[in-house]
Design a protein around this motif. Structure first.
Motif, PDB file in Angstrom:
ATOM      1  N   ALA A   8     -38.411  10.376  -1.341  1.00  0.00           N
ATOM      2  CA  ALA A   8     -37.234   9.707  -1.885  1.00  0.00           C
ATOM      3  C   ALA A   8     -36.570  10.568  -2.954  1.00  0.00           C
ATOM      4  O   ALA A   8     -35.339  10.668  -3.004  1.00  0.00           O
ATOM      5  CB  ALA A   8     -37.625   8.349  -2.459  1.00  0.00           C
ATOM      6  N   ALA A   9     -37.365  11.197  -3.792  1.00  0.00           N
ATOM      7  CA  ALA A   9     -36.812  12.068  -4.825  1.00  0.00           C
ATOM      8  C   ALA A   9     -36.116  13.277  -4.210  1.00  0.00           C
ATOM      9  O   ALA A   9     -35.044  13.692  -4.677  1.00  0.00           O
ATOM     10  CB  ALA A   9     -37.924  12.516  -5.773  1.00  0.00           C
ATOM     11  N   MET A  10     -36.697  13.826  -3.169  1.00  0.00           N
ATOM     12  CA  MET A  10     -36.075  14.962  -2.486  1.00  0.00           C
ATOM     13  C   MET A  10     -34.769  14.551  -1.802  1.00  0.00           C
ATOM     14  O   MET A  10     -33.786  15.287  -1.838  1.00  0.00           O
ATOM     15  CB  MET A  10     -37.040  15.563  -1.460  1.00  0.00           C
ATOM     16  N   ALA A  11     -34.763  13.370  -1.193  1.00  0.00           N
ATOM     17  CA  ALA A  11     -33.541  12.873  -0.556  1.00  0.00           C
ATOM     18  C   ALA A  11     -32.449  12.649  -1.603  1.00  0.00           C
ATOM     19  O   ALA A  11     -31.284  12.986  -1.380  1.00  0.00           O
ATOM     20  CB  ALA A  11     -33.833  11.587   0.198  1.00  0.00           C
ATOM     21  N   LEU A  12     -32.828  12.093  -2.738  1.00  0.00           N
ATOM     22  CA  LEU A  12     -31.866  11.864  -3.810  1.00  0.00           C
ATOM     23  C   LEU A  12     -31.308  13.188  -4.318  1.00  0.00           C
ATOM     24  O   LEU A  12     -30.100  13.328  -4.515  1.00  0.00           O
ATOM     25  CB  LEU A  12     -32.528  11.096  -4.959  1.00  0.00           C
ATOM     26  N   ALA A  13     -32.184  14.169  -4.501  1.00  0.00           N
ATOM     27  CA  ALA A  13     -31.739  15.486  -4.964  1.00  0.00           C
ATOM     28  C   ALA A  13     -30.787  16.117  -3.952  1.00  0.00           C
ATOM     29  O   ALA A  13     -29.775  16.711  -4.336  1.00  0.00           O
ATOM     30  CB  ALA A  13     -32.941  16.384  -5.214  1.00  0.00           C
ATOM     31  N   LEU A  14     -31.077  15.981  -2.671  1.00  0.00           N
ATOM     32  CA  LEU A  14     -30.222  16.539  -1.634  1.00  0.00           C
ATOM     33  C   LEU A  14     -28.854  15.867  -1.624  1.00  0.00           C
ATOM     34  O   LEU A  14     -27.822  16.540  -1.553  1.00  0.00           O
ATOM     35  CB  LEU A  14     -30.891  16.401  -0.261  1.00  0.00           C
ATOM     36  N   VAL A  15     -28.840  14.544  -1.724  1.00  0.00           N
ATOM     37  CA  VAL A  15     -27.565  13.809  -1.744  1.00  0.00           C
ATOM     38  C   VAL A  15     -26.741  14.218  -2.955  1.00  0.00           C
ATOM     39  O   VAL A  15     -25.537  14.488  -2.848  1.00  0.00           O
ATOM     40  CB  VAL A  15     -27.817  12.285  -1.723  1.00  0.00           C
ATOM     41  N   MET A  16     -27.380  14.292  -4.116  1.00  0.00           N
ATOM     42  CA  MET A  16     -26.647  14.670  -5.320  1.00  0.00           C
ATOM     43  C   MET A  16     -26.134  16.101  -5.222  1.00  0.00           C
ATOM     44  O   MET A  16     -25.008  16.387  -5.628  1.00  0.00           O
ATOM     45  CB  MET A  16     -27.528  14.473  -6.549  1.00  0.00           C
ATOM     46  N   LEU A  17     -26.933  16.998  -4.664  1.00  0.00           N
ATOM     47  CA  LEU A  17     -26.502  18.382  -4.484  1.00  0.00           C
ATOM     48  C   LEU A  17     -25.289  18.449  -3.557  1.00  0.00           C
ATOM     49  O   LEU A  17     -24.328  19.171  -3.837  1.00  0.00           O
ATOM     50  CB  LEU A  17     -27.651  19.217  -3.927  1.00  0.00           C
ATOM     51  N   LEU A  18     -25.322  17.709  -2.475  1.00  0.00           N
ATOM     52  CA  LEU A  18     -24.187  17.691  -1.547  1.00  0.00           C
ATOM     53  C   LEU A  18     -22.932  17.118  -2.198  1.00  0.00           C
ATOM     54  O   LEU A  18     -21.834  17.671  -2.049  1.00  0.00           O
ATOM     55  CB  LEU A  18     -24.542  16.889  -0.299  1.00  0.00           C
ATOM     56  N   VAL A  19     -23.082  16.020  -2.926  1.00  0.00           N
ATOM     57  CA  VAL A  19     -21.926  15.386  -3.567  1.00  0.00           C
ATOM     58  C   VAL A  19     -21.309  16.310  -4.606  1.00  0.00           C
ATOM     59  O   VAL A  19     -20.094  16.528  -4.632  1.00  0.00           O
ATOM     60  CB  VAL A  19     -22.333  14.034  -4.193  1.00  0.00           C
ATOM     61  N   PHE A  20     -22.147  16.860  -5.476  1.00  0.00           N
ATOM     62  CA  PHE A  20     -21.615  17.719  -6.523  1.00  0.00           C
ATOM     63  C   PHE A  20     -21.110  19.052  -5.968  1.00  0.00           C
ATOM     64  O   PHE A  20     -20.129  19.599  -6.461  1.00  0.00           O
ATOM     65  CB  PHE A  20     -22.653  17.922  -7.617  1.00  0.00           C
ATOM     66  N   GLY A  21     -21.750  19.543  -4.929  1.00  0.00           N
ATOM     67  CA  GLY A  21     -21.261  20.765  -4.283  1.00  0.00           C
ATOM     68  C   GLY A  21     -19.905  20.549  -3.646  1.00  0.00           C
ATOM     69  O   GLY A  21     -18.998  21.382  -3.773  1.00  0.00           O
ATOM     70  N   TRP A  22     -19.766  19.420  -2.962  1.00  0.00           N
ATOM     71  CA  TRP A  22     -18.477  19.087  -2.349  1.00  0.00           C
ATOM     72  C   TRP A  22     -17.396  18.971  -3.416  1.00  0.00           C
ATOM     73  O   TRP A  22     -16.286  19.468  -3.259  1.00  0.00           O
ATOM     74  CB  TRP A  22     -18.603  17.775  -1.571  1.00  0.00           C
ATOM     75  N   SER A  23     -17.716  18.332  -4.529  1.00  0.00           N
ATOM     76  CA  SER A  23     -16.752  18.182  -5.617  1.00  0.00           C
ATOM     77  C   SER A  23     -16.351  19.536  -6.186  1.00  0.00           C
ATOM     78  O   SER A  23     -15.168  19.768  -6.478  1.00  0.00           O
ATOM     79  CB  SER A  23     -17.336  17.314  -6.730  1.00  0.00           C
ATOM     80  N   ALA A  24     -17.315  20.433  -6.353  1.00  0.00           N
ATOM     81  CA  ALA A  24     -17.011  21.759  -6.883  1.00  0.00           C
ATOM     82  C   ALA A  24     -16.107  22.537  -5.931  1.00  0.00           C
ATOM     83  O   ALA A  24     -15.159  23.209  -6.368  1.00  0.00           O
ATOM     84  CB  ALA A  24     -18.306  22.527  -7.142  1.00  0.00           C
ATOM     85  N   VAL A  25     -16.370  22.444  -4.641  1.00  0.00           N
ATOM     86  CA  VAL A  25     -15.532  23.140  -3.657  1.00  0.00           C
ATOM     87  C   VAL A  25     -14.122  22.568  -3.668  1.00  0.00           C
ATOM     88  O   VAL A  25     -13.138  23.323  -3.658  1.00  0.00           O
ATOM     89  CB  VAL A  25     -16.158  23.036  -2.244  1.00  0.00           C
ATOM     90  N   MET A  26     -13.992  21.258  -3.726  1.00  0.00           N
ATOM     91  CA  MET A  26     -12.664  20.641  -3.753  1.00  0.00           C
ATOM     92  C   MET A  26     -11.905  21.037  -5.021  1.00  0.00           C
ATOM     93  O   MET A  26     -10.697  21.288  -4.977  1.00  0.00           O
ATOM     94  CB  MET A  26     -12.776  19.124  -3.637  1.00  0.00           C
ATOM     95  N   ALA A  27     -12.606  21.088  -6.153  1.00  0.00           N
ATOM     96  CA  ALA A  27     -11.955  21.493  -7.397  1.00  0.00           C
ATOM     97  C   ALA A  27     -11.515  22.950  -7.313  1.00  0.00           C
ATOM     98  O   ALA A  27     -10.424  23.305  -7.781  1.00  0.00           O
ATOM     99  CB  ALA A  27     -12.902  21.286  -8.567  1.00  0.00           C
ATOM    100  N   ALA A  28     -12.332  23.802  -6.726  1.00  0.00           N
ATOM    101  CA  ALA A  28     -11.978  25.218  -6.586  1.00  0.00           C
ATOM    102  C   ALA A  28     -10.764  25.396  -5.685  1.00  0.00           C
ATOM    103  O   ALA A  28      -9.983  26.330  -5.870  1.00  0.00           O
ATOM    104  CB  ALA A  28     -13.168  25.995  -6.043  1.00  0.00           C
TER     105      ALA A  28
END
Length: 76
Positions: A8-28
């Protein structure tokens, strides 16, 4: 921690990484308006994932509330 909690912790980390990565790409790419519009949805998604990952056997708050009868019960 047992295997389920680790997963569950790994899944949460993966989801958060994807969300924040997507946000960073959109901001860039210059889509700050899109990020601002979707930020509440992304926050709610992360909150839902965190609540789902919590242990279901965790004790409740411990506060007991006494039942209060309706006003209609004693009327007449």
């Amino acid at each position: 921690m047992n295997k389920r909690q680790i997963a569950a912790a790994m899944a949460l980390a993966l989801v958060m990484l994807l969300v924040f990565g997507w946000s960073a790409v959109m901001a860039a790419m210059g889509h700050a308006g899109l990020i601002a519009g979707l930020a509440p949805v992304l926050g709610l998604t992360v909150t839902q994932v965190v609540r789902g990952a919590r242990s279901r056997t965790a004790p409740a708050s411990g506060h007991r509330v006494a039942a209060v009868p309706d006003k209609e019960d004693g009327a007449s």
